[in-house]
Design a protein around this motif. Structure first.
Motif, PDB file in Angstrom:
ATOM      1  N   UNK A 233      23.306  33.488  35.256  1.00  0.00           N
ATOM      2  CA  UNK A 233      23.813  33.712  36.854  1.00  0.00           C
ATOM      3  C   UNK A 233      25.022  32.796  37.257  1.00  0.00           C
ATOM      4  N   UNK A 234      25.623  33.099  37.938  1.00  0.00           N
ATOM      5  CA  UNK A 234      26.850  32.281  38.383  1.00  0.00           C
ATOM      6  C   UNK A 234      27.244  32.197  39.652  1.00  0.00           C
ATOM      7  N   UNK A 235      26.640  33.078  40.335  1.00  0.00           N
ATOM      8  CA  UNK A 235      26.547  33.187  41.548  1.00  0.00           C
ATOM      9  C   UNK A 235      28.208  33.691  41.886  1.00  0.00           C
ATOM     10  N   UNK A 236      28.539  33.404  43.038  1.00  0.00           N
ATOM     11  CA  UNK A 236      30.134  33.160  43.156  1.00  0.00           C
ATOM     12  C   UNK A 236      30.611  32.295  42.645  1.00  0.00           C
ATOM     13  N   UNK A 237      30.443  31.936  41.757  1.00  0.00           N
ATOM     14  CA  UNK A 237      30.917  30.765  41.117  1.00  0.00           C
ATOM     15  C   UNK A 237      32.623  30.535  40.547  1.00  0.00           C
ATOM     16  N   UNK A 238      32.092  32.118  39.690  1.00  0.00           N
ATOM     17  CA  UNK A 238      32.824  32.244  38.783  1.00  0.00           C
ATOM     18  C   UNK A 238      34.098  33.382  38.922  1.00  0.00           C
ATOM     19  N   UNK A 239      35.170  34.038  40.182  1.00  0.00           N
ATOM     20  CA  UNK A 239      35.424  35.590  40.674  1.00  0.00           C
ATOM     21  C   UNK A 239      36.940  35.895  39.446  1.00  0.00           C
ATOM     22  N   UNK A 240      36.709  36.808  39.577  1.00  0.00           N
ATOM     23  CA  UNK A 240      37.062  37.434  39.350  1.00  0.00           C
ATOM     24  C   UNK A 240      38.451  37.453  39.254  1.00  0.00           C
ATOM     25  N   UNK A 241      39.003  37.668  40.525  1.00  0.00           N
ATOM     26  CA  UNK A 241      40.266  36.872  41.616  1.00  0.00           C
ATOM     27  C   UNK A 241      39.399  36.616  42.983  1.00  0.00           C
ATOM     28  N   UNK A 242      40.155  35.644  42.703  1.00  0.00           N
ATOM     29  CA  UNK A 242      40.155  34.357  44.895  1.00  0.00           C
ATOM     30  C   UNK A 242      40.606  35.676  45.561  1.00  0.00           C
ATOM     31  N   UNK A 243      39.771  35.139  46.536  1.00  0.00           N
ATOM     32  CA  UNK A 243      40.114  35.977  47.827  1.00  0.00           C
ATOM     33  C   UNK A 243      38.909  36.740  48.628  1.00  0.00           C
ATOM     34  N   UNK A 244      39.226  37.133  49.420  1.00  0.00           N
ATOM     35  CA  UNK A 244      37.860  38.215  50.501  1.00  0.00           C
ATOM     36  C   UNK A 244      38.671  39.727  50.769  1.00  0.00           C
ATOM     37  N   UNK A 245      39.001  39.789  50.743  1.00  0.00           N
ATOM     38  CA  UNK A 245      39.880  41.412  50.729  1.00  0.00           C
ATOM     39  C   UNK A 245      38.897  42.041  50.306  1.00  0.00           C
ATOM     40  N   UNK A 246      38.540  43.065  51.054  1.00  0.00           N
ATOM     41  CA  UNK A 246      37.281  44.642  50.602  1.00  0.00           C
ATOM     42  C   UNK A 246      37.619  44.569  48.958  1.00  0.00           C
ATOM     43  N   UNK A 247      38.749  44.999  48.329  1.00  0.00           N
ATOM     44  CA  UNK A 247      38.581  44.715  47.132  1.00  0.00           C
ATOM     45  C   UNK A 247      38.539  44.645  46.223  1.00  0.00           C
ATOM     46  N   UNK A 248      39.083  43.162  46.602  1.00  0.00           N
ATOM     47  CA  UNK A 248      39.029  41.891  45.908  1.00  0.00           C
ATOM     48  C   UNK A 248      37.263  41.528  45.740  1.00  0.00           C
ATOM     49  N   UNK A 249      36.486  41.198  46.961  1.00  0.00           N
ATOM     50  CA  UNK A 249      35.057  41.404  47.080  1.00  0.00           C
ATOM     51  C   UNK A 249      34.261  42.797  45.950  1.00  0.00           C
ATOM     52  N   UNK A 250      35.257  43.707  45.650  1.00  0.00           N
ATOM     53  CA  UNK A 250      34.511  44.555  44.598  1.00  0.00           C
ATOM     54  C   UNK A 250      34.473  44.756  43.650  1.00  0.00           C
ATOM     55  N   UNK A 251      35.711  44.142  43.231  1.00  0.00           N
ATOM     56  CA  UNK A 251      35.646  43.813  41.963  1.00  0.00           C
ATOM     57  C   UNK A 251      34.796  42.699  41.381  1.00  0.00           C
ATOM     58  N   UNK A 252      34.522  41.223  42.318  1.00  0.00           N
ATOM     59  CA  UNK A 252      33.937  39.963  41.802  1.00  0.00           C
ATOM     60  C   UNK A 252      32.661  40.750  42.171  1.00  0.00           C
ATOM     61  N   UNK A 253      31.995  41.773  42.528  1.00  0.00           N
ATOM     62  CA  UNK A 253      30.627  41.872  42.503  1.00  0.00           C
ATOM     63  C   UNK A 253      30.518  42.821  41.160  1.00  0.00           C
ATOM     64  N   UNK A 254      29.743  42.003  39.973  1.00  0.00           N
ATOM     65  CA  UNK A 254      29.596  42.662  38.868  1.00  0.00           C
ATOM     66  C   UNK A 254      28.722  42.073  37.930  1.00  0.00           C
ATOM     67  N   UNK A 255      28.661  42.301  37.068  1.00  0.00           N
ATOM     68  CA  UNK A 255      28.221  41.659  35.767  1.00  0.00           C
ATOM     69  C   UNK A 255      29.523  40.959  34.500  1.00  0.00           C
ATOM     70  N   UNK A 256      29.492  40.503  33.497  1.00  0.00           N
ATOM     71  CA  UNK A 256      29.911  39.857  32.486  1.00  0.00           C
ATOM     72  C   UNK A 256      29.250  40.057  31.780  1.00  0.00           C
ATOM     73  N   UNK A 257      29.664  40.971  30.474  1.00  0.00           N
ATOM     74  CA  UNK A 257      28.512  41.212  29.539  1.00  0.00           C
ATOM     75  C   UNK A 257      29.702  40.505  28.091  1.00  0.00           C
ATOM     76  N   UNK A 258      28.984  39.516  27.592  1.00  0.00           N
ATOM     77  CA  UNK A 258      29.936  39.245  26.466  1.00  0.00           C
ATOM     78  C   UNK A 258      28.766  39.970  24.874  1.00  0.00           C
TER      79      UNK A 258
END
Length: 270
Positions: A233-258
């Motif tokens: 886990x990296x918390x909020x330290x590795x966002x997919x996009x920067x910003x606090x707009x609702x659509x950006x926050x929705x995208x950043x709430x995720x898991x990345x799977x390698x």
């Protein structure tokens, strides 16, 4: 002497960024079947900054990957090559978005990944344990399988705000991916949890880990062995996009799977 070095660097950047353009998708050979960056050119009178050095490093790493693909690394290590392509596209987005620190960190990871891939490729060629098919159309199944599993695991909106409960549509993706992984024992997963920028750092880290563990739980329910699933886990330290707009926050709430080969070391173990 310093002026001479600066002149050499300037000419190097100009030769890469000012005079070279990327091929259109699908027209650059086997190594070009993924998104390429379209950086703005460096003008002769433009002062050089750290971002130009990072761009140059990105270009070198991209060419390194191209060479490995031409040497048929994709046939022997499809998951690693697909991950390297995703890393390359991510670094390009970070550079375009001005996220220089993120780009620098990801470039270190990318260079290490490519060095390891090169060593693995040299080894299997010496041992003759991986022979690329003579027919360019045969052997595509492993490459396509790795891409399909990766895309299933890393698509769709996955979590609601402040929640580790999975989106039902994403659960279907996990079910399909787990069945493919059960039939093909060559891969393992690294699941990394993320949170959006709202909230305290400690709380976001805890929530991100819960999300990663929840994904592991569902994959296990669907029959995938737990020793093939690793969480981080990296918390909020590795966002997919920067910003606090609702659509950006929705995208950043995720898991990345390698998607990794079984013998590939994990970054968290290093």
């Amino acid at each position: 002497m310093n002026k001479q070095k600066l002149l050499i660097l300037s000419l190097g950047f100009l030769s890469i960024s000012g005079c070279t353009s990327f091929a259109e998708p699908g027209e650059g050979g086997e190594a070009e079947n993924y998104p390429q960056a379209a950086f703005s050119p460096v003008m002769p009178d433009q002062p050089l900054g750290p971002e130009h050095g990072l761009r140059f490093d990105w270009e070198l790493a991209a060419r390194h990957l191209d060479i490995l693909i031409l040497e048929k690394a994709e046939w022997c290590f499809p998951a690693t090559v697909h991950q390297a392509k995703q890393n390359e596209a991510r670094i390009a987005r970070e550079l375009e978005g001005g996220l220089q620190l993120d780009a620098a960190n990801d470039l270190i990871i990318q260079r290490n990944l490519l060095k390891r891939l090169e060593r693995q490729l040299d080894y299997v060629k010496r041992q003759e344990t991986c022979q690329p098919p003579s027919d360019s159309n045969s052997g595509n199944s492993d490459i396509e399988l790795a891409q399909k599993i990766y895309d299933l695991l890393n698509r769709d909106n996955q979590f609601a705000f402040n929640s580790a409960e999975l989106n039902p549509k994403y659960i279907v993706n996990l079910s399909e991916a787990s069945q493919l992984l059960i039939k093909n024992q060559d891969f393992k997963l690294l699941v990394t949890g993320h949170a959006d920028a709202v909230g305290e750092e400690d709380g976001n880290q805890e929530l991100a880990l819960k999300r990663a563990k929840q994904v592991k739980r569902y994959l296990s329910i669907f029959g995938l062995a737990q020793n093939r699933i690793h969480v981080d886990a990296v918390g909020s330290n590795d966002p997919y996009f920067e910003g606090t707009e609702p659509h950006v926050r929705l995208t950043n709430r995720r898991v990345t799977i390698e998607l990794l080969e079984l013998d590939q070391p994990l970054q968290l173990e290093q």
